[in-house]
Every structure is written in C-alpha cells, then in structure tokens.
Design a protein around this motif. Structure first.
Motif, PDB file in Angstrom:
ATOM      1  N   VAL A 127      -2.754  -1.262   4.216  1.00  0.00           N
ATOM      2  CA  VAL A 127      -2.750  -2.720   4.279  1.00  0.00           C
ATOM      3  C   VAL A 127      -4.134  -3.315   4.034  1.00  0.00           C
ATOM      4  CG1 VAL A 127      -3.048  -2.756   6.796  1.00  0.00           C
ATOM      5  CG2 VAL A 127      -2.017  -4.716   5.645  1.00  0.00           C
ATOM      6  N   TRP A 128      -5.197  -2.655   4.500  1.00  0.00           N
ATOM      7  CA  TRP A 128      -6.532  -3.251   4.380  1.00  0.00           C
ATOM      8  C   TRP A 128      -7.051  -3.181   2.947  1.00  0.00           C
ATOM      9  CZ3 TRP A 128      -6.568  -6.255   8.100  1.00  0.00           C
ATOM     10  CH2 TRP A 128      -6.085  -5.888   9.357  1.00  0.00           C
ATOM     11  N   ILE A 129      -6.724  -2.108   2.248  1.00  0.00           N
ATOM     12  CA  ILE A 129      -7.072  -2.042   0.824  1.00  0.00           C
ATOM     13  C   ILE A 129      -6.289  -3.098   0.061  1.00  0.00           C
ATOM     14  CG2 ILE A 129      -6.906  -0.620  -1.268  1.00  0.00           C
ATOM     15  CD1 ILE A 129      -7.587   1.796   0.434  1.00  0.00           C
ATOM     16  N   ALA A 130      -5.021  -3.300   0.445  1.00  0.00           N
ATOM     17  CA  ALA A 130      -4.200  -4.339  -0.191  1.00  0.00           C
ATOM     18  C   ALA A 130      -4.809  -5.721   0.035  1.00  0.00           C
ATOM     19  CB  ALA A 130      -2.776  -4.293   0.363  1.00  0.00           C
ATOM     20  N   VAL A 131      -5.307  -5.972   1.235  1.00  0.00           N
ATOM     21  CA  VAL A 131      -5.929  -7.264   1.556  1.00  0.00           C
ATOM     22  C   VAL A 131      -7.144  -7.516   0.663  1.00  0.00           C
ATOM     23  CG1 VAL A 131      -7.284  -8.457   3.324  1.00  0.00           C
ATOM     24  CG2 VAL A 131      -5.082  -7.451   3.924  1.00  0.00           C
ATOM     25  N   VAL A 132      -8.006  -6.519   0.546  1.00  0.00           N
ATOM     26  CA  VAL A 132      -9.225  -6.661  -0.263  1.00  0.00           C
ATOM     27  C   VAL A 132      -8.872  -6.844  -1.741  1.00  0.00           C
ATOM     28  CG1 VAL A 132     -11.334  -5.503  -1.050  1.00  0.00           C
ATOM     29  CG2 VAL A 132     -10.648  -5.360   1.356  1.00  0.00           C
ATOM     30  N   LEU A 133      -7.986  -5.989  -2.247  1.00  0.00           N
ATOM     31  CA  LEU A 133      -7.618  -6.072  -3.666  1.00  0.00           C
ATOM     32  C   LEU A 133      -6.835  -7.348  -3.974  1.00  0.00           C
ATOM     33  CD1 LEU A 133      -6.621  -2.367  -4.459  1.00  0.00           C
ATOM     34  CD2 LEU A 133      -8.748  -3.555  -5.004  1.00  0.00           C
ATOM     35  N   GLY A 134      -6.038  -7.818  -2.997  1.00  0.00           N
ATOM     36  CA  GLY A 134      -5.285  -9.056  -3.196  1.00  0.00           C
ATOM     37  C   GLY A 134      -6.223 -10.238  -3.391  1.00  0.00           C
ATOM     38  N   ALA A 135      -7.287 -10.303  -2.570  1.00  0.00           N
ATOM     39  CA  ALA A 135      -8.283 -11.372  -2.723  1.00  0.00           C
ATOM     40  C   ALA A 135      -9.021 -11.246  -4.044  1.00  0.00           C
ATOM     41  CB  ALA A 135      -9.281 -11.319  -1.565  1.00  0.00           C
ATOM     42  N   LEU A 136      -9.338 -10.017  -4.431  1.00  0.00           N
ATOM     43  CA  LEU A 136     -10.087  -9.778  -5.669  1.00  0.00           C
ATOM     44  C   LEU A 136      -9.274 -10.149  -6.904  1.00  0.00           C
ATOM     45  CD1 LEU A 136     -12.608  -8.652  -7.063  1.00  0.00           C
ATOM     46  CD2 LEU A 136     -11.556  -6.373  -6.955  1.00  0.00           C
ATOM     47  N   ILE A 137      -7.979  -9.798  -6.907  1.00  0.00           N
ATOM     48  CA  ILE A 137      -7.163 -10.060  -8.101  1.00  0.00           C
ATOM     49  C   ILE A 137      -6.961 -11.553  -8.305  1.00  0.00           C
ATOM     50  CG2 ILE A 137      -4.826  -9.981  -7.062  1.00  0.00           C
ATOM     51  CD1 ILE A 137      -5.823  -8.321 -10.357  1.00  0.00           C
ATOM     52  N   ILE A 138      -6.801 -12.314  -7.213  1.00  0.00           N
ATOM     53  CA  ILE A 138      -6.679 -13.772  -7.334  1.00  0.00           C
ATOM     54  C   ILE A 138      -7.987 -14.368  -7.862  1.00  0.00           C
ATOM     55  CG2 ILE A 138      -6.590 -15.900  -5.974  1.00  0.00           C
ATOM     56  CD1 ILE A 138      -3.858 -15.096  -6.216  1.00  0.00           C
ATOM     57  N   PHE A 139      -9.116 -13.858  -7.378  1.00  0.00           N
ATOM     58  CA  PHE A 139     -10.427 -14.331  -7.852  1.00  0.00           C
ATOM     59  C   PHE A 139     -10.558 -14.097  -9.357  1.00  0.00           C
ATOM     60  CE2 PHE A 139     -14.835 -13.309  -8.962  1.00  0.00           C
ATOM     61  CZ  PHE A 139     -15.464 -14.496  -8.608  1.00  0.00           C
ATOM     62  N   LEU A 140     -10.157 -12.912  -9.811  1.00  0.00           N
ATOM     63  CA  LEU A 140     -10.246 -12.596 -11.239  1.00  0.00           C
ATOM     64  C   LEU A 140      -9.304 -13.481 -12.061  1.00  0.00           C
ATOM     65  CD1 LEU A 140     -10.440  -8.688 -11.113  1.00  0.00           C
ATOM     66  CD2 LEU A 140     -12.282 -10.291 -11.676  1.00  0.00           C
ATOM     67  N   GLU A 141      -8.115 -13.729 -11.550  1.00  0.00           N
ATOM     68  CA  GLU A 141      -7.163 -14.594 -12.255  1.00  0.00           C
ATOM     69  C   GLU A 141      -7.761 -15.978 -12.506  1.00  0.00           C
ATOM     70  OE1 GLU A 141      -3.137 -12.725 -10.141  1.00  0.00           O
ATOM     71  OE2 GLU A 141      -3.530 -14.870 -10.072  1.00  0.00           O
ATOM     72  N   VAL A 142      -8.295 -16.564 -11.453  1.00  0.00           N
ATOM     73  CA  VAL A 142      -8.852 -17.916 -11.567  1.00  0.00           C
ATOM     74  C   VAL A 142     -10.073 -17.918 -12.479  1.00  0.00           C
ATOM     75  CG1 VAL A 142      -9.941 -19.802 -10.285  1.00  0.00           C
ATOM     76  CG2 VAL A 142      -7.951 -18.633  -9.325  1.00  0.00           C
ATOM     77  N   THR A 143     -10.917 -16.899 -12.336  1.00  0.00           N
ATOM     78  CA  THR A 143     -12.121 -16.794 -13.163  1.00  0.00           C
ATOM     79  C   THR A 143     -11.774 -16.677 -14.644  1.00  0.00           C
ATOM     80  OG1 THR A 143     -13.294 -15.697 -11.335  1.00  0.00           O
ATOM     81  CG2 THR A 143     -14.246 -15.476 -13.535  1.00  0.00           C
ATOM     82  N   LEU A 144     -10.673 -15.981 -14.939  1.00  0.00           N
ATOM     83  CA  LEU A 144     -10.308 -15.705 -16.330  1.00  0.00           C
ATOM     84  C   LEU A 144      -9.396 -16.766 -16.945  1.00  0.00           C
ATOM     85  CD1 LEU A 144      -9.652 -11.853 -16.030  1.00  0.00           C
ATOM     86  CD2 LEU A 144     -11.624 -12.954 -17.100  1.00  0.00           C
ATOM     87  N   LEU A 145      -9.140 -17.854 -16.225  1.00  0.00           N
ATOM     88  CA  LEU A 145      -8.206 -18.870 -16.732  1.00  0.00           C
ATOM     89  C   LEU A 145      -8.598 -19.393 -18.112  1.00  0.00           C
ATOM     90  CD1 LEU A 145      -7.058 -21.160 -13.770  1.00  0.00           C
ATOM     91  CD2 LEU A 145      -5.637 -19.755 -15.266  1.00  0.00           C
ATOM     92  N   ASN A 146      -9.891 -19.645 -18.331  1.00  0.00           N
ATOM     93  CA  ASN A 146     -10.345 -20.134 -19.635  1.00  0.00           C
ATOM     94  C   ASN A 146     -10.046 -19.143 -20.746  1.00  0.00           C
ATOM     95  OD1 ASN A 146     -11.408 -22.699 -18.989  1.00  0.00           O
ATOM     96  ND2 ASN A 146     -13.274 -21.779 -18.186  1.00  0.00           N
ATOM     97  N   TYR A 147     -10.295 -17.856 -20.468  1.00  0.00           N
ATOM     98  CA  TYR A 147     -10.069 -16.825 -21.482  1.00  0.00           C
ATOM     99  C   TYR A 147      -8.574 -16.646 -21.764  1.00  0.00           C
ATOM    100  CZ  TYR A 147     -14.924 -15.753 -20.386  1.00  0.00           C
ATOM    101  OH  TYR A 147     -16.281 -15.849 -20.181  1.00  0.00           O
ATOM    102  N   ILE A 148      -7.773 -16.744 -20.698  1.00  0.00           N
ATOM    103  CA  ILE A 148      -6.317 -16.647 -20.877  1.00  0.00           C
ATOM    104  C   ILE A 148      -5.819 -17.809 -21.729  1.00  0.00           C
ATOM    105  CG2 ILE A 148      -4.087 -16.746 -19.680  1.00  0.00           C
ATOM    106  CD1 ILE A 148      -5.502 -15.333 -17.308  1.00  0.00           C
ATOM    107  N   ALA A 149      -6.372 -19.005 -21.484  1.00  0.00           N
ATOM    108  CA  ALA A 149      -5.977 -20.185 -22.258  1.00  0.00           C
ATOM    109  C   ALA A 149      -6.276 -19.978 -23.740  1.00  0.00           C
ATOM    110  CB  ALA A 149      -6.702 -21.413 -21.735  1.00  0.00           C
ATOM    111  N   ARG A 150      -7.448 -19.437 -24.038  1.00  0.00           N
ATOM    112  CA  ARG A 150      -7.816 -19.206 -25.444  1.00  0.00           C
ATOM    113  C   ARG A 150      -6.926 -18.137 -26.079  1.00  0.00           C
ATOM    114  NH1 ARG A 150     -13.182 -19.872 -23.144  1.00  0.00           N
ATOM    115  NH2 ARG A 150     -13.947 -21.935 -23.749  1.00  0.00           N
TER     116      ARG A 150
END
Length: 430
Positions: A316-339
């Motif tokens: 569960v704790w690895i899931a918690v850390v990776l869950g926060a990280l994957i959302i951060f990457l999604e938001v960060t990459l929004l511009n690139y996904i749009a392009r």
C-alpha cells in the motif's frame, strides 16, 4: 486503516468539486467551466450536477459495489461531485463539503459491511447470484476496440479488428490447453481476454495514427487553452493527495475504477484486473486530457492510471507514493499530450469513440448479466421481469440509463423474491 482511506478520499474529492478544481463526471467538466466563466449560477450548476450524477450513483455505482463488496469508484466520486457543488463556494462551504464528503465515504464503507451481513438473515440471500451481473462483462470487454474502430473508421475495419482479436483469444486458449508455455517446469496460463484486448487496441491506434490533420484543421490545444492548463498545474498538490489515497485504497482492494476490473477483483484475479484497468486508462487518456485542457477542470482520478498503479504495486505504501507521482507526471505532461493529440487527430477523436464503444458494450453485457442473476434468484420470473423492465424503461424514455437496467433489475428481483417468499407465494429457490 480502510476507513481512514475512504473517509479521506470522500473529503478531498468533495473539496476539489467545491472549489471547481476537479469533478469525476466527464459530462460535468464543461458545465463547471461555464460556471467558472460566470455563464451559469451556482444554483444551476448544483441542480445540473444532481440531475447528471444522482441516478448513476443509485443505479450504477451502488449496485456494483453491493454485488462485489468492493467500492466502485463511481459510487463515491459521483456522490462527492454532488456534495461539493451543492455546498457554497466559500470558506465555510468548503469545510462543510469536506465534512459531508468524509461522512459519505464512511457511510458507504460502513453501510457496505452492514448490507453484506443483512443478506444472511434474508429468506432468499441474493448477494451471491448478484455476482453473475458482471460475468458477461469480463468476457465481452475484449470486443470494445473493434466497436470503436467500426464507429470511427468503418464497419469493415471493425470486423477485421474483431476477427483478429477473436483469433488471438482462441490461440491463447490453444496455448493454455496444450501447456506450451512453462517456467521452471510449471505451465504458465496467459489471459485469453487480455491478449485479445491488446490486439484490438493495437489495431485501433494503428488506424488512428494514420489519420493526419487536414490542412489548417489542426488546433494547438496547448496554446489556445494555456491559461486553463496553468490553472490545473497550480492545483497539482491536491491531485497528488487524492491520487495517492485512491492508489493506496485500490492496492488494499477496497475499490476499483471500473466494472470490469471490479468483477475480476471479486473473482481474485488481481493481475487480470490490472491489465483491464491499464487498457481502459490508455483508451481514456485522449478524452480526459482534451476535456481537462479545454475546461481547466481536471478529474480526481486523472487518466485512471492510479488504479493500475494500485493493482500492480507490491504494498500500500509504494502504491501511495507512485499514485502521487503518476498524477504529478500526468499534469506536468498535459502540454505535451495536447501537442501529440494535435499531431494525431485520429487518436484525439478515438477517446470519444472508445467511451461510446465501452458504454454500448456495457449496456449489452450488463443486461445479459442482470437477466442471468435475476433468473438465478427467481427462476423463470427473473427473465420475465428483466425483459419487461427493460422494455418499459425504453417506452418511458429511459429514466434509468440502459447500463443500469440489468444491475437495478437484479436487485429489484431479489427484493421481490423475498417479499413473495415471506407471503408464501413463492418457495425458496434451491
């Protein structure tokens, strides 16, 4: 610990909805954007949110949650959409939304345990037959890429995709039965539906990426909606918190992101559930990304990859850390996904077709599953009731969404069967 995760998810999701930061209902995102721009009052937004989500909570989220004793994410996040938006958007309103959202999460989990215990005291315990509602979903899920191809490109290409997926499934069955794959002398069984799904998705994206922009038809989503993307990025901390919580709760098998993975989890097939969740997430990226970029309102589950993280994480704790990280990457990459979506408009357009294909498939599969469950609860009467319920619902203009007719009908048959047994009109099914 289970209760802490669910209560926090309910509280945080309600706050996100209250502050117009994120809502779970895809159709609600553009309407929240209209409110942010001053084109829609808070009261009108609240009434719209209630009308759009309440029926899905009662008719879709709760029945699936009860049938598998695992919370379907729709049952909690569609509810927190309503709670957050109905609460006033001020300091006290946000606190009230958080409190009621947390209580709602607590009630959902506590009530679920109570409901399961209650079934043991009923003359006709219909909880086990309710599991049949989702049986056809798992098997038929592999057909959705073929339907999406048919909707977007042509029926001929859809048939070709379906044939390739069906062939791959049977090849996987052949390999499993012959035990042709082994590791250390032990035969390894590959998931036939998963292999068929992968082939179908390859066909879908191969067709989509061949579709090029026509002249000046491409729109630079990232530049046109740059302010909205900045607004989403500003709230990335909130998304990381709820992403961490949902990934952790998924790892604890408290909740699932869709009916397919939920039913697989109920059967103990966590790896297969992860594969199904991954396929769904990949297919939904264009839809979630484009609506987020266009409206400035995100989804509390992001691209739904947090469910995949939760299912494949070792604890569960690895899931918690990776869950926060994957959302951060999604938001960060929004511009690139749009392009990327601008470069391949076929991929961008596939998001809506994938959603339509999944909806149509679930409507059929859940109707069949609901009929089978109803007939197991009350032989003969079950088929009769579901057929009549479906047809009368259609004649009435579908007050209950088609997807919910099977699950709601099966619950209704269970209640009716207990009433008939109590009055001695029906014997207890063997």
């Amino acid at each position: 610990m289970d209760m802490i995760f669910v209560v926090l998810i309910g509280a945080v999701a309600a706050v996100l909805a209250n502050r117009n930061i994120a809502v779970f209902n895809d159709g609600l995102r553009p309407i929240v954007s209209e409110h942010i721009e001053g084109k829609l009052s808070r009261r009108e937004l609240g009434l719209t949110a209630f009308a759009m989500s309440f029926g899905l909570v009662i008719g879709f989220g709760i029945p699936f949650t009860l049938s598998a004793s695992i919370i379907l994410i729709h049952s909690i996040l569609l509810g927190t959409d309503i709670i957050g938006i109905l609460a006033p958007k001020n300091r006290w309103g946000t606190a009230v939304a958080a409190l009621i959202g947390g209580v709602y999460g607590w009630g959902l989990l506590a009530g679920l345990e109570g409901f399961v215990k209650l079934f043991d005291y009923l003359p006709v315990n219909f909880l086990e037959p309710m599991g049949q509602v989702g049986d056809p979903v798992v098997v038929t899920f592999m057909a959705f890429p073929a339907l999406a191809v048919a909707l977007q490109f042509s029926v001929k290409k859809g048939i070709l995709t379906f044939a390739a997926a069906a062939l791959m499934r049977q090849l996987a069955v052949f390999v499993n039965e012959g035990e042709y794959i082994s590791i250390g002398g032990n035969a390894v069984a590959i998931n036939q539906e998963g292999m068929a799904l992968i082939v179908g998705m390859i066909f879908l994206f191969a067709y989509a990426m061949k579709q090029k922009p026509d002249g000046d038809s491409s729109i630079d989503l990232a530049s046109v909606f740059s302010e909205k993307v900045k607004e989403i990025k500003k709230n990335v901390g909130f998304f990381m918190v709820i992403g961490a919580l949902i990934a952790g709760a998924t790892n604890m098998l408290l909740m699932a992101g869709d009916p397919i993975s939920l039913n697989l989890l109920a059967d103990g097939n966590q790896t297969d559930a992860g594969i199904a969740a991954a396929a769904r997430a990949i297919g939904f990226i264009p839809l979630v990304a484009s609506t987020a970029i266009a409206t400035g309102v995100y989804s509390p589950v992001g691209f739904t990859l947090i469910f995949v993280i939760g299912l494949f994480s070792p604890n569960v704790w690895i899931a918690v850390v990776l869950g926060a990280l994957i959302i951060f990457l999604e938001v960060t990459l929004l511009n690139y996904i749009a392009r990327f979506l601008d470069k391949y408009p076929g991929v961008r357009d596939s998001g809506e077709n994938i959603r339509s294909a999944m909806t149509k498939l679930l409507e059929v599969a859940l109707l069949i599953g609901g009929a089978n469950a109803s007939n197991a609860i009350a032989p003969g009467f079950g088929f009769f009731f579901i057929a009549g319920f479906y047809l009368l619902n259609e004649a009435a203009g579908r007050p209950i969404v088609r997807m919910a007719v099977g699950p709601v009908g099966a619950i209704a048959v269970g209640v009716i069967a207990n009433i008939l047994v109590a009055f001695g009109i029906m014997s207890i099914p063997q």
